[in-house]
Structure formats: structure tokens, C-alpha cells
Motif scaffolding. Sequence first.
Motif, PDB file in Angstrom:
ATOM      1  N   GLU A  40       0.846  -1.194   0.000  1.00  0.00           N
ATOM      2  CA  GLU A  40       0.000   0.000   0.000  1.00  0.00           C
ATOM      3  C   GLU A  40       0.880   1.243   0.000  1.00  0.00           C
ATOM      4  OE1 GLU A  40      -3.278  -0.035  -0.310  1.00  0.00           O
ATOM      5  OE2 GLU A  40      -3.320  -2.218  -0.243  1.00  0.00           O
ATOM      6  N   PRO A  41       0.362   2.351  -0.514  1.00  0.00           N
ATOM      7  CA  PRO A  41       1.150   3.583  -0.516  1.00  0.00           C
ATOM      8  C   PRO A  41       1.329   4.136   0.901  1.00  0.00           C
ATOM      9  CG  PRO A  41      -1.077   4.027  -1.265  1.00  0.00           C
ATOM     10  CD  PRO A  41      -0.949   2.531  -1.128  1.00  0.00           C
ATOM     11  N   LEU A  42       2.460   4.772   1.123  1.00  0.00           N
ATOM     12  CA  LEU A  42       2.720   5.494   2.363  1.00  0.00           C
ATOM     13  C   LEU A  42       2.898   6.950   1.966  1.00  0.00           C
ATOM     14  CD1 LEU A  42       3.238   5.328   5.413  1.00  0.00           C
ATOM     15  CD2 LEU A  42       5.659   5.001   4.889  1.00  0.00           C
ATOM     16  N   ILE A  43       1.963   7.805   2.383  1.00  0.00           N
ATOM     17  CA  ILE A  43       1.964   9.198   1.939  1.00  0.00           C
ATOM     18  C   ILE A  43       1.797  10.139   3.119  1.00  0.00           C
ATOM     19  CG2 ILE A  43       1.044   8.637  -0.347  1.00  0.00           C
ATOM     20  CD1 ILE A  43      -1.711   9.701   0.656  1.00  0.00           C
ATOM     21  N   LEU A  80     -17.807  -6.585   5.163  1.00  0.00           N
ATOM     22  CA  LEU A  80     -17.097  -7.181   4.025  1.00  0.00           C
ATOM     23  C   LEU A  80     -16.273  -8.404   4.437  1.00  0.00           C
ATOM     24  CD1 LEU A  80     -15.966  -3.982   2.083  1.00  0.00           C
ATOM     25  CD2 LEU A  80     -17.899  -5.483   1.609  1.00  0.00           C
ATOM     26  N   GLY A  81     -16.205  -8.680   5.745  1.00  0.00           N
ATOM     27  CA  GLY A  81     -15.557  -9.910   6.208  1.00  0.00           C
ATOM     28  C   GLY A  81     -14.125  -9.763   6.649  1.00  0.00           C
ATOM     29  N   GLY A  82     -13.612  -8.554   6.745  1.00  0.00           N
ATOM     30  CA  GLY A  82     -12.230  -8.368   7.177  1.00  0.00           C
ATOM     31  C   GLY A  82     -12.010  -8.809   8.613  1.00  0.00           C
ATOM     32  N   ALA A  83     -10.756  -9.132   8.928  1.00  0.00           N
ATOM     33  CA  ALA A  83     -10.370  -9.542  10.278  1.00  0.00           C
ATOM     34  C   ALA A  83      -8.876  -9.291  10.439  1.00  0.00           C
ATOM     35  CB  ALA A  83     -10.680 -11.021  10.504  1.00  0.00           C
ATOM     36  N   PRO A  84      -8.406  -9.055  11.671  1.00  0.00           N
ATOM     37  CA  PRO A  84      -6.981  -8.793  11.892  1.00  0.00           C
ATOM     38  C   PRO A  84      -6.060  -9.884  11.348  1.00  0.00           C
ATOM     39  CG  PRO A  84      -8.222  -8.259  13.857  1.00  0.00           C
ATOM     40  CD  PRO A  84      -9.185  -8.928  12.897  1.00  0.00           C
ATOM     41  N   ASP A  85      -6.533 -11.123  11.324  1.00  0.00           N
ATOM     42  CA  ASP A  85      -5.700 -12.239  10.847  1.00  0.00           C
ATOM     43  C   ASP A  85      -5.355 -12.143   9.359  1.00  0.00           C
ATOM     44  OD1 ASP A  85      -5.729 -13.279  13.373  1.00  0.00           O
ATOM     45  OD2 ASP A  85      -7.210 -14.821  12.931  1.00  0.00           O
ATOM     46  N   TYR A  86      -6.028 -11.280   8.626  1.00  0.00           N
ATOM     47  CA  TYR A  86      -5.734 -11.142   7.196  1.00  0.00           C
ATOM     48  C   TYR A  86      -4.544 -10.233   6.926  1.00  0.00           C
ATOM     49  CZ  TYR A  86     -10.179 -13.451   6.348  1.00  0.00           C
ATOM     50  OH  TYR A  86     -11.201 -14.367   6.318  1.00  0.00           O
ATOM     51  N   ILE A  87      -4.027  -9.584   7.954  1.00  0.00           N
ATOM     52  CA  ILE A  87      -2.831  -8.749   7.780  1.00  0.00           C
ATOM     53  C   ILE A  87      -1.687  -9.404   8.527  1.00  0.00           C
ATOM     54  CG2 ILE A  87      -1.759  -6.516   8.223  1.00  0.00           C
ATOM     55  CD1 ILE A  87      -4.446  -5.217   7.905  1.00  0.00           C
ATOM     56  N   ASP A  88      -0.720  -9.923   7.779  1.00  0.00           N
ATOM     57  CA  ASP A  88       0.471 -10.522   8.381  1.00  0.00           C
ATOM     58  C   ASP A  88       1.615  -9.517   8.414  1.00  0.00           C
ATOM     59  OD1 ASP A  88      -0.688 -13.095   8.785  1.00  0.00           O
ATOM     60  OD2 ASP A  88      -0.402 -13.511   6.661  1.00  0.00           O
ATOM     61  N   ILE A  89       1.973  -9.010   7.248  1.00  0.00           N
ATOM     62  CA  ILE A  89       3.062  -8.034   7.114  1.00  0.00           C
ATOM     63  C   ILE A  89       2.549  -6.904   6.236  1.00  0.00           C
ATOM     64  CG2 ILE A  89       5.411  -7.625   6.307  1.00  0.00           C
ATOM     65  CD1 ILE A  89       5.885 -10.678   6.661  1.00  0.00           C
ATOM     66  N   VAL A  90       2.712  -5.678   6.710  1.00  0.00           N
ATOM     67  CA  VAL A  90       2.270  -4.513   5.960  1.00  0.00           C
ATOM     68  C   VAL A  90       3.415  -4.039   5.069  1.00  0.00           C
ATOM     69  CG1 VAL A  90       1.395  -2.151   6.107  1.00  0.00           C
ATOM     70  CG2 VAL A  90       0.690  -3.849   7.811  1.00  0.00           C
ATOM     71  N   GLY A  91       3.237  -4.189   3.763  1.00  0.00           N
ATOM     72  CA  GLY A  91       4.206  -3.675   2.802  1.00  0.00           C
ATOM     73  C   GLY A  91       3.830  -2.246   2.434  1.00  0.00           C
ATOM     74  N   LEU A  92       4.829  -1.383   2.357  1.00  0.00           N
ATOM     75  CA  LEU A  92       4.589   0.032   2.098  1.00  0.00           C
ATOM     76  C   LEU A  92       5.412   0.500   0.902  1.00  0.00           C
ATOM     77  CD1 LEU A  92       4.904   0.963   5.841  1.00  0.00           C
ATOM     78  CD2 LEU A  92       2.762   0.980   4.520  1.00  0.00           C
ATOM     79  N   ASN A  93       4.768   1.222   0.009  1.00  0.00           N
ATOM     80  CA  ASN A  93       5.438   1.798  -1.150  1.00  0.00           C
ATOM     81  C   ASN A  93       5.700   3.271  -0.850  1.00  0.00           C
ATOM     82  OD1 ASN A  93       4.879  -0.698  -2.278  1.00  0.00           O
ATOM     83  ND2 ASN A  93       3.099   0.049  -3.380  1.00  0.00           N
ATOM     84  N   TYR A  94       6.968   3.674  -0.913  1.00  0.00           N
ATOM     85  CA  TYR A  94       7.323   5.046  -0.537  1.00  0.00           C
ATOM     86  C   TYR A  94       8.344   5.614  -1.515  1.00  0.00           C
ATOM     87  CZ  TYR A  94       8.524   9.017   2.403  1.00  0.00           C
ATOM     88  OH  TYR A  94       8.722  10.283   2.874  1.00  0.00           O
ATOM     89  N   PRO A 131       4.303  -6.405  11.791  1.00  0.00           N
ATOM     90  CA  PRO A 131       5.569  -6.108  11.114  1.00  0.00           C
ATOM     91  C   PRO A 131       5.281  -5.388   9.794  1.00  0.00           C
ATOM     92  CG  PRO A 131       5.463  -8.415  11.760  1.00  0.00           C
ATOM     93  CD  PRO A 131       4.109  -7.838  12.000  1.00  0.00           C
ATOM     94  N   HIS A 132       6.145  -4.498   9.430  1.00  0.00           N
ATOM     95  CA  HIS A 132       5.962  -3.789   8.169  1.00  0.00           C
ATOM     96  C   HIS A 132       7.316  -3.569   7.520  1.00  0.00           C
ATOM     97  CE1 HIS A 132       6.105  -0.894  11.482  1.00  0.00           C
ATOM     98  NE2 HIS A 132       6.658  -0.032  10.664  1.00  0.00           N
ATOM     99  N   LEU A 133       7.279  -3.342   6.224  1.00  0.00           N
ATOM    100  CA  LEU A 133       8.503  -3.177   5.464  1.00  0.00           C
ATOM    101  C   LEU A 133       8.270  -2.238   4.292  1.00  0.00           C
ATOM    102  CD1 LEU A 133       8.088  -5.031   2.676  1.00  0.00           C
ATOM    103  CD2 LEU A 133       8.462  -6.856   4.316  1.00  0.00           C
ATOM    104  N   ILE A 134       9.361  -1.709   3.774  1.00  0.00           N
ATOM    105  CA  ILE A 134       9.299  -0.908   2.565  1.00  0.00           C
ATOM    106  C   ILE A 134       9.282  -1.906   1.405  1.00  0.00           C
ATOM    107  CG2 ILE A 134      10.440   0.826   1.130  1.00  0.00           C
ATOM    108  CD1 ILE A 134       9.434   1.926   3.808  1.00  0.00           C
ATOM    109  N   ALA A 135       8.143  -2.012   0.736  1.00  0.00           N
ATOM    110  CA  ALA A 135       7.995  -2.968  -0.360  1.00  0.00           C
ATOM    111  C   ALA A 135       8.536  -2.398  -1.663  1.00  0.00           C
ATOM    112  CB  ALA A 135       6.521  -3.347  -0.529  1.00  0.00           C
ATOM    113  N   GLU A 136       8.380  -1.086  -1.847  1.00  0.00           N
ATOM    114  CA  GLU A 136       8.875  -0.417  -3.049  1.00  0.00           C
ATOM    115  C   GLU A 136       9.421   0.942  -2.664  1.00  0.00           C
ATOM    116  OE1 GLU A 136       5.277  -1.771  -6.055  1.00  0.00           O
ATOM    117  OE2 GLU A 136       6.067   0.263  -6.170  1.00  0.00           O
ATOM    118  N   THR A 137      10.517   1.310  -3.270  1.00  0.00           N
ATOM    119  CA  THR A 137      11.044   2.657  -3.180  1.00  0.00           C
ATOM    120  C   THR A 137      12.033   2.851  -4.312  1.00  0.00           C
ATOM    121  OG1 THR A 137      11.864   4.374  -1.693  1.00  0.00           O
ATOM    122  CG2 THR A 137      13.026   2.244  -1.629  1.00  0.00           C
ATOM    123  N   GLY A 138      12.420   4.067  -4.552  1.00  0.00           N
ATOM    124  CA  GLY A 138      13.403   4.355  -5.579  1.00  0.00           C
ATOM    125  C   GLY A 138      13.303   5.796  -6.012  1.00  0.00           C
TER     126      GLY A 138
END
Length: 185
Positions: A40-43, A80-94, A131-138
Motif C-alpha cells: 500500500e502507498p505510504l503518503i 465485508l468480512g475483514g479480520a486482523p488475521d488477514y494482515i500478516d506483514i504490511v508492505g509500504l510503497n514510498y 511487522p511492516h517493510l518498505i515494499a517499493e522505493t526508488g
Amino acid sequence: MNPYCHGRGVELKRQLVRAKIAAIEAIRTVDPRARFITAEPLINVEAGLGDEEHVRSAQAYQQVQFEALDILCGTKEPELGGAPDYIDIVGLNYYPDDQWYHGGSTIPMGHHAYRPLHTLLEEVRLRYGRPHLIAETGAEGCGRSSWFHYVCSEVHTALDPVCRSWASVFTRWPTTLAGITSGPS
């Protein structure tokens, strides 16, 4: 939205979240150990000068970046059926242009309105507790190495025990995760 549809982005986002939930459920029936990374974007959207309505509009736009994850984890639109278990690692595009004035120009790094990356990462950690990480950057051209240095320095700051943030930067292919090697074909 293609082909030539306007004003249906919200509808598309909800459909994509439902599809992601169905995919996670299907994969986990085969292998319950499977884990998933979002991207997801990080803005940062600043109001700058403006009346109260402009400030509220900027704040609302800033929060849109979290909408898909909020739906996925069930804090928004739980029907819509969401639950905390559906998010393992948050990838962030920055990227360098991911901070701007609402309805205006990009905020340059070093400007008083520019928020350091580690503070944005901390906001994500506090919001989701995952846990989260930078999935995309440049960056392009001659700014590439200084941008990468900045991102690495900010991730290092975020990893400081005071921040207690989990973050990483994937710097090159191939990437190995859970014994599966992937890369460009």
C-alpha cells in the motif's frame, strides 16, 4: 477504472479487498502457515494554507492510504468480512514524491512540512501492530543514491528500540522468503 468508468474507485477497492480475503482463505486451507504481505502507498498530505474545510479535506485524503488495510483487518466496513488475521506483514510503497500539499505541489525533503519517514513508519506500527517493510522505493537519476541512503537511515531510526518499529528494505532481486526464491522472469 477501465474502460472509461469514473467515480467507481471505492467500489473497485471493496471488490479487490473481498477478492484478497477469498484468496487468503483459499491458500490457507491448503497451507495454514502461509503468510501475506500487502503493498500500500505510504503518503503524507499536508493542508498548507487554507480554511478549515481545506484542512479537513487534506486530513481525509491522508487517511485514504489506510482504507484498504482498514477494510482488510475489519476496522472499517466489517460487513465485508475483514479480520486482523488477514494482515500478516504490511508492505509500504514510498517514493520521493509521496509527500505533498493537498491540491498543490510536492513537499521537498528538508522542508519544515516534510515528515521524516521513521515517523510515518511509526504511525503504521501503532495503527496495525504488525511487522511492516518498505515494499517499493526508488528515485530517478542522480538522486537515486541519496534517496536510498535517506530511506535506509530512516528505517534504521525506525528500528531503534525507542520506536520499536519493524521495518526492512528489499534492495535487490532475487528475494527469498520462507524458502521460496522469486525474481523477475
